[in-house]
Design an enzyme around this catalytic site. Structure first.
Site, short mmCIF file in Angstrom:
data_model
loop_
_atom_site.label_atom_id
_atom_site.label_comp_id
_atom_site.label_asym_id
_atom_site.label_seq_id
_atom_site.Cartn_x
_atom_site.Cartn_y
_atom_site.Cartn_z
N SER A 133 -27.56 -34.72 -0.70
CA SER A 133 -26.27 -35.13 -1.09
C SER A 133 -24.99 -34.87 -0.06
O SER A 133 -24.11 -35.30 -0.12
CB SER A 133 -26.14 -34.54 -2.47
OG SER A 133 -26.28 -33.15 -2.32
N GLY A 190 -29.97 -35.11 -3.85
CA GLY A 190 -31.16 -34.50 -4.50
C GLY A 190 -32.44 -34.53 -3.52
O GLY A 190 -33.62 -34.03 -4.02
N ASN A 217 -31.84 -28.20 -1.15
CA ASN A 217 -32.68 -28.51 -2.35
C ASN A 217 -33.79 -28.08 -2.70
O ASN A 217 -34.34 -27.71 -3.83
CB ASN A 217 -32.42 -29.98 -2.62
CG ASN A 217 -31.38 -30.86 -2.74
OD1 ASN A 217 -30.41 -30.11 -3.40
ND2 ASN A 217 -31.08 -31.81 -2.22
N ASP A 275 -17.92 -26.76 -5.92
CA ASP A 275 -19.09 -26.30 -6.78
C ASP A 275 -19.81 -25.28 -5.91
O ASP A 275 -21.00 -25.23 -6.27
CB ASP A 275 -19.88 -27.70 -6.98
CG ASP A 275 -20.51 -28.39 -6.01
OD1 ASP A 275 -20.03 -27.87 -4.62
OD2 ASP A 275 -21.24 -29.26 -6.32
N HIS A 299 -21.23 -28.56 -2.60
CA HIS A 299 -20.62 -29.73 -1.96
C HIS A 299 -19.23 -29.54 -1.40
O HIS A 299 -18.48 -28.82 -1.92
CB HIS A 299 -20.75 -30.86 -3.01
CG HIS A 299 -22.10 -31.15 -3.48
ND1 HIS A 299 -22.58 -30.63 -4.69
CD2 HIS A 299 -23.25 -31.95 -2.87
CE1 HIS A 299 -23.84 -31.02 -4.86
NE2 HIS A 299 -24.27 -31.89 -3.86
#
Ligand code: SGN
Ligand code: CA
Length: 743
Positions: free
Chosen positions: A568, A597, A627, A718, A721
C-alpha cells in the site's frame, strides 16, 4: 430393464503385440543373466488409486450408503487405516505429494493447473533405478509427462467416463470405445500379464478417473442404489453458523451449485434456472447412439417425472434439494461401484497368476469428498470428509489380516513406504515416513510415530470458492487457520465429529487453543513452511483482482523503464503521492505495481503470473515486507527470504533490470514499537542482498523520523502510510540513486 451390455461397449483392445514381443525378449534376456541362486524376489507393488473416493462410500469404513465387497477384501485380508489424510485436498497436489514424498510447498505443485517439475526426486524414478518395472495407467493430471515409468498411458486432464481418450507414450491419443474404469483396468491387467514371467519385480499405479465429477455410472450399475433409498447425512442442510464466515461463500452446495446437464443429467435447456446452473452433460455428448439409448432408457422416465412435478408446483425447496442429493448419490455410488469391480478383477488376476503372495496391494484415492455433509459435494476444506483418504493395504505374511489402525498417516508417506518395501533407501529430502514399521507392528503406532499432521490448501479464487487454509490435526483435535480473515477454527473431534461448531472462542478450550497454536507453528517450522515464499494470490478479493487485471494489461503494452513493486505504501503514489509522482516519475515510463495489503508471497505470485510479462524496466524499486510484519509479526528471516525470492524472480525474468531494494520503512510511533523492530530485523538481513551491480540497497527510513526516533504524524499520520509531504521526502531521498542507476 434388459441392457444389451455385450453390445454396449465394443472392446477395442490395445494392440499389444509389439509390447508383448519386446517384453518377451527382455524377459528371455533377463532369465539368461539371472544368477542361478537368486535371493527372494522383491515384492511387487500394485497401487490402485481412484479420484475423489470418500471413505464414507467404502463398506469397510462403515459406509451407510453403499457396499464395496472387493475393496473390503483388502481390509479383511490386510489392514485399514482410519486416520489417513491428504496434505492438500485436491487432485494434482495430492498426486505430487505422493510422487515426491513432500508437502506441496516443497514439491512446487500447489494448485491444479500447476506443472509438476519432472526433474525432482520421485519414488517411481528411484524404484525404476533399483530394478523395478514401473507403469502408470489412468489419471495423471500433473501437466508434465510421467517420468520414471517403463510404461505409461494417461488420461488427458480430468479424462472422460465414456469412450475415453488416453495419451500414449509417443504423445498420440487413442480413443477406446469402453467405460473408462473398465478400460484402465484392462490396460493394467494387460501390463501385469507382460510382467508376470519377468525376474524383475513391478510397481503398477492403476489410477481411475472415477468417481470424479460428473459421476457417470456404467449401465450395469444403474439403479444399484435407487433414487430415494439413499440415507442423507445429518448436515445436509447445514447453515454454516458457528464457524468462519468464509464457509458461506462456498460454491459447492448440492442446493445452489448443481448443474442441469452436467450434474443432474437432464437434456436440453435448463428449465428451472432458479434451481440449477446451466452446464450441459458433456459425457452424454460423447456416447454412441446405443449408449445414449441405454442411458436415456434409465434416466429419462425419472427426469420427466421430476420435471412434471416441478411444473405442477408439487416440489418444496427441501424436496428439490433431496431429489438432487439422491441423483448425485445415485451417480456417485454407481461410479464407485465400477471401481470396486476393478479392484475385484485385479485381486482375481493376482490370485489366478500366483502373484498374490508376493504383491503388496494398496487402495487409496487422491482425497476425500463430501457426500452431502455440510450440504456439499467436492472437497478442498480441511474438514474430515475431504481431509481423509482411504488407505487399505494387503501384504500377505507381513500384515495381519483384519488389522485396523488409528495411526496418523498421510499421502507424503506413500513414496517412502514403497521405497522401504523395495529395500531402497528413502532420500533425506522426502518428508513422509515409511509405513512399513506400522505394518510390522500390527498397525499400532510405534513409540516414535507422529502426533499430528499438517494440511495446507492453496487454490484460491478457484472453482467452488474455497479459501486458502492450513492447519494441524491431532488424534482428537483440529486447528484450522484462514489467512484471508486471519481466523482460527478449533474442533474437538470426539465431542463434535461433524465439525459443526468452532471452539476457538470458548474459554474452556483456551489452553487447548494455545497448545495447538504452538503445535501449528512448530509443525510448520518442522516441514519448512515459510508462507512468505509460497506464491499466493488474493484473487478472491474483488478490488485486488481488478487491479491485478488492470496492471497486467498495462505491462502487456511494454514500454516501462521504471517499475515500483510493493504494497500500500507504493500503491499510495496513486493517492497521497500523486503530485510528487507527476513531478518526478510521470515522464520516465513508470508503472506502479503496489497493492495495498500485499505481503511478499503476493508479490511473488504477481511477478510470476503476469506482472513482468512484456516489460524489462531499467530500474525496479522494490519495497515489501511491512505487511508480513503487521499481519502476523512474521519472523524477519522468513520475510527476508520472501524478499530474496522476489530478487531471484526479477533476475530470472528480467536480468538486465537494476533493482533498487529499499529498506522497509519504519512503522509505529516510537522506536520500540514491535513492528518497527521487526522491520529493522528484515532490513538487517536484506541489505546484504545488494551486490552493487544488479541489486542496490537503500535505506531512507531516517528521513521520516524525528531526532528522537519518533515517527511524526505530520509525515505518517497513521504511523505506517505517508502523506504528500512524506512522498516528497521519499522521492528526494531516492533521486540521486535513481540517476546513478541510469534513469
Ligand atoms: C473440475 C470439477 C470440479 C473439481 C475440480 C478439481 N468441475 O474442475 O468440481 O473440484 O475438477 O477436481 S467439472 O465441471 O470439471 O466436473 S480434482 O479432483 O481434479 O482436483
Ligand atoms: Ca480428486
Amino acid at each position: 430393464m434388459q441392457i444389451p451390455l455385450d453390445r454396449f461397449f465394443r472392446q477395442l483392445r490395445p494392440s499389444s503385440l509389439s509390447r508383448y514381443l519386446a517384453g518377451t525378449c527382455l524377459t528371455a534376456f533377463a532369465l539368461l543373466c539371472a544368477a542361478p541362486l537368486q535371493a527372494a524376489k522383491r515384492p511387487n507393488i500394485v497401487f490402485i488409486f481412484s479420484d475423489d473416493h470418500a471413505v464414507q462410500a467404502i463398506g469397510a469404513y462403515g459406509s451407510k450408503v453403499n457396499r464395496t465387497p472387493h475393496i473390503d477384501r483388502l481390509a479383511h485380508e490386510g489392514a485399514l487405516y482410519v486416520n489417513s489424510f491428504c496434505a492438500n485436498s485436491l487432485c494434482g497436489p495430492s498426486r505430487a505429494c505422493i510422487l515426491s514424498g513432500k508437502h506441496s510447498h516443497l514439491n512446487g505443485f500447489l494448485r491444479n493447473g500447476d506443472r509438476f517439475d519432472p526433474n525432482q526426486t520421485t519414488f517411481p524414478k528411484l524404484l525404476q533405478g533399483a530394478g523395478y518395472k514401473t507403469a502408470v495407467i489412468g489419471k495423471w493430471h500433473l501437466g508434465s509427462d510421467p517420468v520414471g515409468f517403463d510404461y505409461w498411458e494417461i488420461l488427458p486432464g480430468q479424462g472422460n467416463y465414456y469412450n475415453p481418450d488416453l495419451i500414449q507414450m509417443d504423445g498420440t491419443r487413442k480413443r477406446y470405445q469402453n467405460y473408462c474404469t473398465d478400460q484402465i483396468t484392462d490396460l493394467a491387467l494387460d501390463w501385469m500379464k507382460e510382467q508376470k514371467e519377468s525376474d524383475q519385480p513391478f510397481m503398477l499405479m492403476c489410477q481411475h478417473k472415477a468417481p470424479h465429477r460428473n459421476w457417470s455410472p456404467h449401465p450395469r450399475h444403474f439403479g444399484r442404489y435407487p433414487m430415494g433409498s439413499i440415507p442423507e447425512p445429518d448436515s445436509l442442510m447445514d447453515d454454516y453458523a458457528g464457524r468462519s464466515k468464509l464457509l458461506q461463500e462456498n460454491e459447492m452446495t448440492i442446493k445452489d451449485h448443481f448443474h442441469w446437464g452436467h450434474d443432474a443429467k437432464f437434456h436440453g435447456d435448463n428449465q428451472f434456472t432458479e434451481h440449477f446452473q446451466n452446464l450441459g452433460n458433456g459425457e452424454y455428448a460423447r456416447m454412441t447412439p446405443e449408449q445414449k439409448a441405454t442411458w436415456d432408457e434409465y434416466y429419462e422416465p425419472q427426469n420427466q417425472s421430476f420435471i412434471h412435478k416441478m411444473k405442477s408446483g408439487e416440489m418444496s425447496e427441501e424436496e428439490i434439494l433431496r431429489w438432487k442429493y439422491q441423483r448425485y448419490m445415485h451417480d456417485y455410488l454407481g461410479s464407485v461401484q465400477a471401481v470396486d469391480d476393478s479392484v475385484g478383477r485385479i485381486l482375481d488376476f493376482l490370485d489366478q497368476n500366483d502373484l498374490s503372495e508376493n504383491t503388496i496391494v494398496i487402495y487409496s484415492s487422491d482425497q476425500g469428498f463430501y457426500l452431502g455433509e455440510h450440504g456439499w459435494y467436492d472437497k478442498r476444506w480441511m474438514f474430515e470428509e475431504s481431509l481423509k483418504m482411504p488407505f487399505l493395504v494387503r501384504w500377505p505374511g507381513k500384515i495381519k489380516p483384519g488389522t485396523r489402525s488409528n495411526a496418523l498417516i498421510q499421502n507424503i508417506d506413500y513414496g517412502p513406504t514403497f521405497l522401504d518395501i523395495a529395500g531402497v533407501d528413502v532420500p533425506e529430502e522426502m518428508q513422509g515416513r515409511s509405513l512399513k514399521p506400522l505394518f510390522e507392528n500390527g498397525g499400532a503406532k510405534t513409540p516414535d510415530w507422529r502426533d499430528a499432521i499438517y494440511y495446507a490448501y492453496y487454490e484460491n479464487a478457484a472453482v467452488h470458492a474455497v479459501p486458502i487454509q492450513d492447519g494441524v490435526r491431532t488424534e482428537n483435535h483440529k486447528l484450522m487457520f484462514f489467512p484471508r480473515t486471519r481466523e482460527w477454527s478449533l474442533f474437538d473431534l470426539a465431542a463434535d465429529p461433524h465439525e459443526m461448531k468452532s471452539l476457538h472462542n470458548d474459554p474452556a478450550y483456551k489452553d487447548i487453543l494455545a497448545g495447538l497454536q504452538q503445535r501449528y507453528n512448530d509443525i510448520r517450522t518442522f516441514y519448512d513452511v515459510n508462507p512468505a515464499v509460497i506464491p499466493n494470490s488474493r484473487g478472491d478479493e474483488g478490488w485486488w483482482n481488478e487491479r491485478d487485471q488492470a496492471k497486467r494489461a498495462i505491462v502487456r503494452e511494454g514500454n516501462v523503464d521504471l517499475a515500483f513493486i510493493g504494497d500500500s505504501i507504493t500503491q499510495g503514489w496513486e493517492g497521497n503521492g500523486k503530485e510528487v509522482w507527476a513531478e518526478y516519475y510521470a515522464n520516465r515510463k513508470p508503472v506502479n505495481l503496489g497493492f495495498g495489503g500485499d505481503r511478499t508471497e503476493h508479490v511473488i505470485w504477481r511477478l510470476t503470473k503476469g506482472h513482468l510479462n512484456g516489460i524489462s524496466p531499467k530500474v525496479a524499486v522494490v519495497m515489501i515486507g511491512t505487511n508480513n510484519t503487521g499481519h502476523k509479526a512474521q519472523d524477519p528471516a522468513e520475510t527476508a527470504a520472501g524478499v530474496q525470492r522476489i530478487l531471484d524472480i526479477l533476475e530470472e525474468r528480467t536480468p538486465d533490470t537494476k533493482v533498487l531494494l529499499l529498506g522497509v520503512f519504519p512503522r509505529g510511533r516510537t522506536p520500540f514499537d514491535r513492528g518497527r523492530i521487526i522491520n529493522q530485523g528484515i532490513n538487517q538481513i536484506i541489505r546484504r542482498y545488494a551486490d552493487g551491480k544488479r541489486v542496490h540497497y537503500l535505506d531512507i527510513g531516517e528521513v521520516f523520523l524525528n531526532e528522537d526516533g519518533q515517527l511524526p504524524a505530520s509525515i505518517m499520520p497513521d504511523a505506517l502510510h505517508l502523506n504528500a509531504d512524506g512522498y516528497r521526502l521519499w522521492a528526494e531521498a531516492m533521486e540521486p540513486k535513481l540517476k546513478e542507476l541510469g534513469l
